[in-house]
Design an enzyme around this catalytic site. Structure first.
Site, PDB file in Angstrom:
ATOM      1  CG  ASP A  84      -0.279  -0.174   2.525  1.00 43.56           C
ATOM      2  OD1 ASP A  84       0.777  -0.832   2.578  1.00 43.56           O
ATOM      3  OD2 ASP A  84      -0.796   0.329   3.547  1.00 43.56           O
ATOM      4  CD  GLU A 142       3.258  -0.917   7.584  1.00 46.57           C
ATOM      5  OE1 GLU A 142       3.508  -0.853   8.809  1.00 46.57           O
ATOM      6  OE2 GLU A 142       3.373   0.071   6.832  1.00 46.57           O
TER       7      GLU A 142
END
Length: 391
Positions: A84, A142
């Protein structure tokens, strides 16, 4: 023999360098926020499908991908990369700058994903020389949690598909170390990270008649003074822990004393006892509002635990990184949800030197890396697997 193996890993990683750069730049151009990594996930699967031997599971814990490579009985090794990006407007003018306004890979997750794909290619070609199973974990989310306070690592663990992993490793780009350096540390290496929302309540009124109010701005000033004096007075200076404030909101007009002030921040520590002490002291500081005639409401949102690096896994990483300069020190007070995995199994994360001539820190709007470090990360991950699974 060990040195020859290390050189062999590096040679193979250098051979895939053009692809590493191509993948990394593609991910960098098309960043996606936590829980929205649809295109990234699809691209990862597309690349993995071009390699032989992988069993691919998609949509694990969101847009997560697990690619398994098995060759007989043996240990199960997990290699993890996060996918991400961050809600940052990129300020770079490079040709591979983000094409998604307000979204940027400013923490190196694009590089992590490319490196793991590079390791996948090499391991696929070498699979008959290994005995056991490799699980490549491409993890979403994350950088953020959902409404239940769960990040991507938590959701992937909840899937059950990681239950059989015996050992695991992850890497993180390190913009403060030069290429050819890795940073390792045994035990707590990144922080517990809890967020708090503190409402300091009084009684509002006209700014010309403060005597008729219970001013929450004044109350908050007393609370903040207590919070900022906590480190070194309530916490042992030799222990790691801090409370940081990120937001203070109160009032809407020049001449109106508000009813409430909202204070938001984080609590960071390495040890569990320090984590609990900081929460207790935050409560004590907040209670000053009550002692001075107001009231308060405090909500703690428990986040990631401290990253606990297992010494044995670090030993294997160090063997795989023979010839690199090794720096042994903690990674700082940032947090990392790979810690949920290190809580459950022997695992560790290492930081991979990628510093540019002009250093740009993590989460900086001009963050970038020395792309030659992609070769280093790929070689170390392949070497790590071969140390544990070599026939």
């Amino acid at each position: 023999m060990k040195q020859r193996n290390v050189l062999n890993h590096r040679k193979k990683a250098e051979a895939v360098y053009p692809e590493l750069v191509k993948w990394r730049r593609d991910f960098h151009k098309h960043p996606e926020l936590s829980f929205n990594e649809k295109r990234t996930s699809e691209k990862v699967i597309e690349v993995l499908q071009s390699f032989d031997g992988f069993h691919i599971q998609s949509n694990v814990g969101g847009y997560g991908v697990i690619a398994s490579l098995s060759n007989g009985d043996g240990p199960v090794i997990g290699l993890r990369a996060d996918m991400d990006a961050l809600p940052i407007q990129e300020q770079s003018v490079c040709e591979y700058a983000s094409r998604n306004p307000g979204v940027m890979h400013a923490c190196g997750h694009d590089a992590h994903t490319a490196i793991l794909l590079g390791a996948a290619k090499i391991l696929s070609e070498n699979r008959k020389h290994l005995k056991g199973t490799i699980k490549l974990i491409f993890q979403p989310a994350e950088e953020a949690c959902d409404e239940n306070g769960e990040s991507g690592a938590v959701k992937m663990l909840q899937s059950g598909f990681l239950d059989d992993i015996d050992r695991a490793v992850a890497l993180h780009m390190c913009p403060w170390q030069p290429r050819g350096t890795i940073q390792l540390h045994d035990g707590p290496s990144m922080a517990n990270n809890d967020e708090f929302d503190l409402a300091i309540k009084g009684r509002g009124g006209h700014g010309g008649y403060p005597q008729d109010t219970i001013d929450p701005l004044w109350l908050s000033a007393q609370v903040l003074q207590a919070l900022y004096s906590m480190n070194g007075r309530k916490i042992d200076p030799l222990q790691v822990g801090t409370i940081s404030l990120g937001q203070i909101h109160g009032g809407k007009a020049h001449n109106i004393i508000p009813d409430e002030v909202m204070v938001k921040g984080t609590i960071r520590s390495y040890e569990k006892n320090v984590r609990l002490t900081l929460i207790d002291e935050l409560e004590n500081a907040a209670s000053l509002a009550s002692a001075l005639g107001g009231s308060y409401e405090l909500r703690i949102n428990e986040g990631e635990p401290a990253l606990l690096n297992h010494p044995y896994i670090n030993e294997i990483i160090e063997k795989a990184a023979e010839g690199f300069h090794i720096v042994k020190k903690p990674f700082g007070m940032g947090s990392e949800d790979f810690s949920y995995i290190t809580e459950k199994i022997p695992a560790a994360m290492f930081f991979l030197g990628c510093r540019l001539e002009e250093e740009r820190g993590l989460h900086h709007p001009q963050f970038d890396i020395d792309e030659s470090a992609l070769v280093d990360g790929t070689a170390i991950l392949v070497g790590f697997v071969e140390h544990l699974l070599k026939r």
